[in-house]
Write a protein that holds these residues in place. Sequence first.
Motif, PDB file in Angstrom:
ATOM      1  N   UNK A  86       0.832  -1.205   0.000  1.00  0.00           N
ATOM      2  CA  UNK A  86       0.000   0.000   0.000  1.00  0.00           C
ATOM      3  C   UNK A  86       0.864   1.251   0.000  1.00  0.00           C
ATOM      4  N   UNK A  87       1.881   1.259   0.850  1.00  0.00           N
ATOM      5  CA  UNK A  87       2.751   2.431   0.932  1.00  0.00           C
ATOM      6  C   UNK A  87       3.691   2.503  -0.272  1.00  0.00           C
ATOM      7  N   UNK A  88       4.216   1.361  -0.698  1.00  0.00           N
ATOM      8  CA  UNK A  88       5.173   1.344  -1.804  1.00  0.00           C
ATOM      9  C   UNK A  88       4.524   1.757  -3.125  1.00  0.00           C
ATOM     10  N   UNK A  89       3.283   1.301  -3.351  1.00  0.00           N
ATOM     11  CA  UNK A  89       2.568   1.611  -4.592  1.00  0.00           C
ATOM     12  C   UNK A  89       1.787   2.924  -4.509  1.00  0.00           C
ATOM     13  N   UNK A  90       1.825   3.563  -3.339  1.00  0.00           N
ATOM     14  CA  UNK A  90       1.170   4.856  -3.117  1.00  0.00           C
ATOM     15  C   UNK A  90      -0.360   4.760  -3.206  1.00  0.00           C
ATOM     16  N   UNK A  91      -0.906   3.810  -2.507  1.00  0.00           N
ATOM     17  CA  UNK A  91      -2.315   3.761  -2.121  1.00  0.00           C
ATOM     18  C   UNK A  91      -3.314   3.486  -3.237  1.00  0.00           C
ATOM     19  N   UNK A  92      -3.341   4.297  -4.273  1.00  0.00           N
ATOM     20  CA  UNK A  92      -4.422   4.184  -5.263  1.00  0.00           C
ATOM     21  C   UNK A  92      -4.514   2.794  -5.899  1.00  0.00           C
ATOM     22  N   UNK A  93      -3.407   2.163  -6.332  1.00  0.00           N
ATOM     23  CA  UNK A  93      -3.527   0.816  -6.907  1.00  0.00           C
ATOM     24  C   UNK A  93      -4.134  -0.190  -5.937  1.00  0.00           C
ATOM     25  N   UNK A 195     -18.492   2.003  -6.741  1.00  0.00           N
ATOM     26  CA  UNK A 195     -17.331   2.416  -5.946  1.00  0.00           C
ATOM     27  C   UNK A 195     -16.036   2.192  -6.722  1.00  0.00           C
ATOM     28  N   UNK A 196     -15.928   1.041  -7.382  1.00  0.00           N
ATOM     29  CA  UNK A 196     -14.730   0.729  -8.164  1.00  0.00           C
ATOM     30  C   UNK A 196     -14.536   1.744  -9.288  1.00  0.00           C
ATOM     31  N   UNK A 197     -15.622   2.120  -9.963  1.00  0.00           N
ATOM     32  CA  UNK A 197     -15.537   3.132 -11.000  1.00  0.00           C
ATOM     33  C   UNK A 197     -15.109   4.481 -10.459  1.00  0.00           C
ATOM     34  N   UNK A 198     -15.595   4.828  -9.279  1.00  0.00           N
ATOM     35  CA  UNK A 198     -15.223   6.100  -8.649  1.00  0.00           C
ATOM     36  C   UNK A 198     -13.741   6.149  -8.316  1.00  0.00           C
ATOM     37  N   UNK A 199     -13.182   5.019  -7.892  1.00  0.00           N
ATOM     38  CA  UNK A 199     -11.786   4.983  -7.455  1.00  0.00           C
ATOM     39  C   UNK A 199     -10.815   5.325  -8.581  1.00  0.00           C
ATOM     40  N   UNK A 200     -11.194   5.083  -9.825  1.00  0.00           N
ATOM     41  CA  UNK A 200     -10.303   5.393 -10.942  1.00  0.00           C
ATOM     42  C   UNK A 200     -10.031   6.895 -11.063  1.00  0.00           C
ATOM     43  N   UNK A 201     -10.933   7.711 -10.553  1.00  0.00           N
ATOM     44  CA  UNK A 201     -10.777   9.163 -10.672  1.00  0.00           C
ATOM     45  C   UNK A 201      -9.946   9.760  -9.530  1.00  0.00           C
ATOM     46  N   UNK A 202      -9.545   8.939  -8.568  1.00  0.00           N
ATOM     47  CA  UNK A 202      -8.701   9.448  -7.485  1.00  0.00           C
ATOM     48  C   UNK A 202      -7.346   9.877  -8.035  1.00  0.00           C
ATOM     49  N   UNK A 203      -6.850  11.056  -7.640  1.00  0.00           N
ATOM     50  CA  UNK A 203      -5.508  11.459  -8.090  1.00  0.00           C
ATOM     51  C   UNK A 203      -4.443  10.549  -7.493  1.00  0.00           C
ATOM     52  N   UNK A 204      -3.399  10.308  -8.253  1.00  0.00           N
ATOM     53  CA  UNK A 204      -2.306   9.453  -7.795  1.00  0.00           C
ATOM     54  C   UNK A 204      -1.394  10.239  -6.861  1.00  0.00           C
ATOM     55  N   UNK A 205      -1.243   9.824  -5.621  1.00  0.00           N
ATOM     56  CA  UNK A 205      -0.377  10.559  -4.683  1.00  0.00           C
ATOM     57  C   UNK A 205       1.080  10.526  -5.128  1.00  0.00           C
ATOM     58  N   UNK A 230      -3.817  14.845 -15.420  1.00  0.00           N
ATOM     59  CA  UNK A 230      -3.578  13.421 -15.629  1.00  0.00           C
ATOM     60  C   UNK A 230      -3.445  12.669 -14.306  1.00  0.00           C
ATOM     61  N   UNK A 231      -4.130  13.156 -13.264  1.00  0.00           N
ATOM     62  CA  UNK A 231      -4.131  12.450 -11.988  1.00  0.00           C
ATOM     63  C   UNK A 231      -2.903  12.691 -11.144  1.00  0.00           C
ATOM     64  N   UNK A 232      -1.912  13.451 -11.622  1.00  0.00           N
ATOM     65  CA  UNK A 232      -0.687  13.688 -10.868  1.00  0.00           C
ATOM     66  C   UNK A 232      -0.688  15.078 -10.291  1.00  0.00           C
ATOM     67  N   UNK A 233      -0.190  15.214  -9.067  1.00  0.00           N
ATOM     68  CA  UNK A 233      -0.115  16.519  -8.421  1.00  0.00           C
ATOM     69  C   UNK A 233       1.173  17.193  -8.831  1.00  0.00           C
TER      70      UNK A 233
END
Length: 491
Positions: A86-93, A195-205, A230-233
């Motif tokens: 979870x921490x290594x992949x940065x949560x979203x995956x 919920x799964x569809x919504x998660x795709x729109x989360x920005x990648x930390x 593109x999901x990146x901060x």
Amino acid sequence: MADSHGGRPAQRSARAAGGGACCWALPTALLCAYGFFCSVRPSEPFLTRYLLGPHKNLSETQVFNEIYPVWTYSYLALLFPVFLATDYLRYKPVVLLQGLSLIVTWFMLLYAQGLWAIQFLEFFYGMGTATDIAYYSYIYSVVDINLYQKVTSYCRSATLVGYTVGSVSGQILVSVAGWSLFSLNVISLTSISIAFGTAWFLPMPQKSLFFHHLSSQRLSCEMKVMDCKNGAVVQDHPDVQRAPGWEDEAKVPLNGEGHSAEKQKQKVDIVKVLKDLWRDLLQCYSSRTMLCWSVWWALSTCGYFQVINYAQGLWEMVLPSHSADIYNGAVEAASTLLGAVAVVVVGHIKTSWAMWGEVALALFSILIAAAVYVMDTVRNIWVCYASYVVFRIIYMMLITIATFQIATNLSVERYALVFGVNTFIALALQTLLTLIVVDASGLGLGIFTQFMIYASYFAAISLVFLVSGICSIVRAYRRREQMQSRSPESQ
């Protein structure tokens, strides 16, 4: 010119504030939506009835002694790898993995047949439970530390409301509308898919607590967000002039050697992180107060998991669902809401937990033991329901106090570590208890005998903390007397 130069910092500050508000509100709203729809599972309070009914046609021994234990084993086996991933992949995956695991679980619940298939289903459910840590820790990587308390309350409230909506709607659809349990599972699958569809729109930390930890200089400006694409901060340092298109160029390595060096550095960082985790772990548990609350957390959570996992089985034995109406959904909703109220109330109680904490844990643990004992011995469904509500209220209240006490003097990183270790120990104990008491390869005891053992288990916890608490109080009073006796001599 003076006005022009003076206006630029103000403009930049205003844009940063607007971007910061946008980029904490958007991921928080998306994550809350994910948590809500992921928790709207109206079929869950009726799972045992569904498995024992004509849809799956499984026996009580198969469900209680061969299927349900698989969840415990899977959860334990996956928890530590998932914690690191979870921490290594940065949560979203991992959030996406949770959604996918739950979709597979409910799809198999609809169409899979046979003992092995349902056991495989439990493995995916264990994966969905283990990856829950990604949901609760994701938000800390995309918001400022000053917003932690606010966004945590939002995310937990979303799951609470979702679970309540799911339980109440399931009860209404079964008792009033006469819907089948298969239809409830279709609704659950639909909600999880949303919920799964919504998660795709989360920005990648761009950072995480351990493996991708930012330096203090970068961390101080992490919320000065100028663009999210593109999901990146994308960070904007106000003192540095950027050429057009710098965002894209910054993401492209200049040559393969740089990429290789970065990869080698990353491997070294992994070893360093693991060493730091071990050192922090030893330091955290060197405190007697921390150790005390953590021991209770692990022991009680083990018993709590066992009770809620097999409560539906107990109710089914007390009042078979094929011969009467059942109200499992209403009971789950009531216990969740009342537990939430108790959590709010206990947050305003001010007492010396350092002095009286262990005794309080002992007294409330004996109340939990009494509630489980009543559930087991009084073969009345309404008494079972009431005892279950009391059981959950007390546990939720005490685990909140334990969380306060553990988190008070810890950083977010160390709190996540202690939380993960305590949960792992709880699951290890639960696995041992399941293997001996529940599993068909062990004793394979009946449901009523199991609950008598769980009541005795909580009574033993109460005794241990009562003795420890009394000893702590006696030592504290002796120290106070010694200090008072020395003070006149010093004068």
